[in-house]
Every structure is written in structure tokens, then in C-alpha cells.
Design an enzyme around this catalytic site. Structure first.
Site, PDB file in Angstrom:
ATOM      1  CG  ASP A 101      -2.060   1.059   1.042  1.00 40.06           C
ATOM      2  OD1 ASP A 101      -2.913   1.171   1.944  1.00 40.06           O
ATOM      3  OD2 ASP A 101      -2.044   1.794   0.029  1.00 40.06           O
ATOM      4  NE  ARG A 108      -3.680   5.477   1.195  1.00 39.66           N
ATOM      5  CZ  ARG A 108      -3.662   5.309  -0.134  1.00 39.66           C
ATOM      6  NH1 ARG A 108      -3.622   6.370  -0.931  1.00 39.66           N
ATOM      7  NH2 ARG A 108      -3.670   4.102  -0.672  1.00 39.66           N
ATOM      8  CG  ASN A 109      -0.072   4.276   3.634  1.00 39.77           C
ATOM      9  OD1 ASN A 109      -0.678   4.765   4.586  1.00 39.77           O
ATOM     10  ND2 ASN A 109      -0.643   3.440   2.791  1.00 39.77           N
ATOM     11  CG  ASP A 158       1.787   2.300   8.405  1.00 38.23           C
ATOM     12  OD1 ASP A 158       1.470   3.474   8.154  1.00 38.23           O
ATOM     13  OD2 ASP A 158       1.962   1.859   9.548  1.00 38.23           O
TER      14      ASP A 158
END
Ligand SMILES: CN1CCN(C(=O)c2ccc(Nc3nc(-c4cccc(NC(=O)c5ccc(C(C)(C)C)cc5)c4)cn4ccnc34)cc2)CC1
Length: 295
Positions: free
Chosen positions: A147, A151-152, A165
Site C-alpha cells: 500500500d 499518505r503512507n 506501514d
């Protein structure tokens, strides 16, 4: 075990393994936000180390599998990866404790600093290079993110950018997120082989990396243009429309103000066939040579 192990000295008495953090050594401070798993707070570990603590809402993740994987994750160490310090798994909710990144997510950072960023192609490219270095390290360790998106990624002091993450997506229980038909599945960062067969690989991470570069460079619009910082890829298209475009090989257009050469590199991430996409390893070199020319 050999006899001497059985007689471990008292000082090794701590029953915890090194990835287990004693919650009594943690002081929880303000809330940083909440995500897929619940609330994330800033904290202090052993009185002096700034940490971020994810407090995993019950039922949001397969906890035992994650705790097993945490042993591997704590071994992944690189300046462009958000370091997992450990977990508090002896009570519920479990805590995931990582290094603290003071400026929050890369996406929010891009949107908050668009004025100063959009005329600074070098800084935008440097941020992409930092993410590429972190991803090249994961690739070298055959570790798939699943992912990767702005945003990560997280921003620390002196514009350091780190990948966060990694691998965590495997433990999410919400099938709206895990299945490619779900409303929370990151369709706009997914290549054809993931949309059709959920076949994740470092090459599907490369596709997502291309979209992350596009997110970063939509900051690079020229002064007189309307700012489109950290734009949502494919705008307001519905997920089904994006899937249709991606299947037809229609790719994201060049962000206004983005250097042509940078876009040429971005496009390499979006080859329909995973084997035709570059690895993060040789991508790093290409980006470094473009940044030499740009500087
Ligand atoms: C001046 N500005 C004021 C506002 N601001 C902040 O409030 C702010 C400052 C620092 C922040 N730092 C961190 N924030 C977070 C954080 C905060 C909220 C939500 C989340 N993310 C999640 O909870 C999350 C992310 C991904 C996933 C999957 C599995 C889907 C990939 C699941 C859950 C992370 C994690 N961190 C790890 C290290 N540092 C941070 C976050 C926000 C930024 C600075």
C-alpha cells in the site's frame, strides 16, 4: 536447547523478547490522528525516545499473525523506513510503537507546503529519491509494501521522508480494504495484475511508486496555475472508471510544471507488464542522474 541456555542468568530474566515493549516504559501524549486501525498517539519511550503509538482497535487486524511478523519487521532498518521499535502485545488493544515523524504524512505535508514546494522541483525530486531508497531496501529484502502511497509515507525534520506501514496491509481484516472490489481498496495505486489477480510483488510496488511520484509532482505546478498540490490521481473518477482506464493502458497525464524527463521516468512505472517495469534498484540510479541534470 543446550544445558547452559536452561540456566540463563537472572539478568536475562525479562520474559519479553526484544520486540516486546513494556507498556510501563511508555508515556502516551497527544493524539496524532486515526487510521485504518484506530487512534495513533505521540509518546515517549524510556523517558527520552519520541515514538508514535498505534493503538489497534479490536477486530481490525489479525493480531497473532501480525505479532509474529513484527519480529521480522523490527529487523528491517533503513534511514528511509519508519523504524518499528516493537509491540505491546500482552494486553488489548495491542500497541505498535515506531519512531516518531514530526511533520505527519507526506500527502498532508505536500498540501500544506504547496506554495514553497511548487517552485522547488529539486526538493520534490529529492523526496521521491528518499522514498525510492527505502523501497529499494525493502525490494532487496524481498519485502512487499502492498500500500505504497504519499499518505503512507511520513516526513521528519530537515525534509526527511520515510516509508511507513510496509507489509501491514496483510493484517487488515476489513475486506472493504483487502479485496480489489472493496470501497477502501487503493485502486488508483494498483497495477492491472493486482486489479485482476491481486498479484502483489515489488513490481506492483513500483507501479504504486509511479503514482506516488505523480502525487508529489502535482505539487510542482507553476505559480500562476491553480495549485493542485498532492492531487487525487484520476481526479473524481469512480473506481470502476479508473479500473477501465488502467486496463486499457490509459495512464496519468503529466502534472503541469513537472519536468519532462521526470515524467518519462514516472511513465516507466506504469508498464502493463510487471517484468517491463524497472526495479527500485535501477530506478534509484536513473533518478539520481536526472537530479544531477536538474540541480
Ligand atoms: C504542524 N503540523 C501539525 C499537524 N501535524 C500532525 O498532527 C502530525 C504530526 C506527526 C504525525 N506523525 C505520525 N503520524 C502517524 C499516523 C497518524 C494517523 C494515522 C496513521 N496511520 C494509520 O493509522 C494507518 C496507516 C496505514 C494503514 C494501512 C495498513 C492501511 C497501510 C493502517 C493504519 C499514522 C504515524 N506516525 C509514525 C511516525 N510518526 C507518525 C502525524 C500528524 C503535522 C505537523
Amino acid at each position: 536447547t543446550s544445558p547452559c541456555d536452561r540456566q540463563a542468568p537472572a539478568t536475562a530474566g525479562l520474559s519479553h523478547d526484544k520486540w516486546e515493549i513494556d507498556p510501563h516504559e511508555l508515556m502516551l501524549l497527544e493524539e496524532l490522528g486515526s487510521g485504518q486501525f484506530g487512534v495513533v498517539r505521540r509518546g515517549r519511550w524510556r523517558g527520552s525516545i519520541d515514538v508514535a503509538v498505534k493503538m489497534m482497535k479490536e477486530g481490525t487486524m489479525s493480531e497473532d499473525d501480525f505479532i509474529e511478523e513484527a519480529k521480522v519487521m523490527t529487523k528491517l532498518q533503513h534511514t528511509n523506513l519508519v523504524q518499528l521499535y516493537g509491540v505491546c502485545s500482552k494486553n488489548r488493544p495491542i500497541f505498535i510503537v515506531t519512531e516518531y515523524m514530526r511533520h505527519g504524512s507526506l500527502l498532508n505535508y505536500l498540501r500544506r507546503h504547496k506554495q514553497s514546494l511548487n517552485s522547488n522541483q529539486d526538493l520534490l525530486l529529492d523526496m521521491c529519491i528518499q522514498v525510492c531508497k527505502g523501497m529499494a531496501y525493502l525490494e532487496r529484502h524481498n519485502y512487499i509494501h502492498r500500500d505504497l502511497a504519499a499518505r503512507n509515507c511520513l516526513v521528519g525534520s530537515e525534509n526527511t521522508v520515510k516509508v511507513a506501514d510496509f507489509g501491514l496491509a496483510r493484517y487488515v481484516l476489513d475486506d472493504q480494504y483487502t479485496s480489489s472490489g472493496g470501497t477502501k481498496f487503493p485502486i488508483k495505486w494498483a497495477p492491472p495484475e493486482v486489479l485482476n489477480y491481486t498479484r502483489f510483488s515489488s513490481k506492483s510496488d513500483v507501479w504504486a511508486y509511479g503514482v506516488l511520484m505523480w502525487e508529489v509532482f502535482t505539487c510542482g505546478v507553476l505559480m500562476w496555475e491553480v495549485f493542485t498540490c498532492g492531487e487525487m490521481p484520476y481526479g473524481r473518477l469512480k473506481n470502476s472508471e479508473v479500473v477501465e482506464k488502467v486496463q486499457k493502458g490509459i495512464i496519468l497525464e503529466k502534472p503541469k510544471g513537472c519536468d519532462k524527463e521526470v515524467y518519462e521516468i514516472m511513465k516507466k512505472c506504469w508498464h502493463a507488464l510487471p517484468e517491463n517495469r524497472p526495479s527500485f534498484r535501477n530506478f534509484k540510479e536513473q533518478l539520481a542522474s536526472v537530479s544531477q541534470k536538474l540541480l
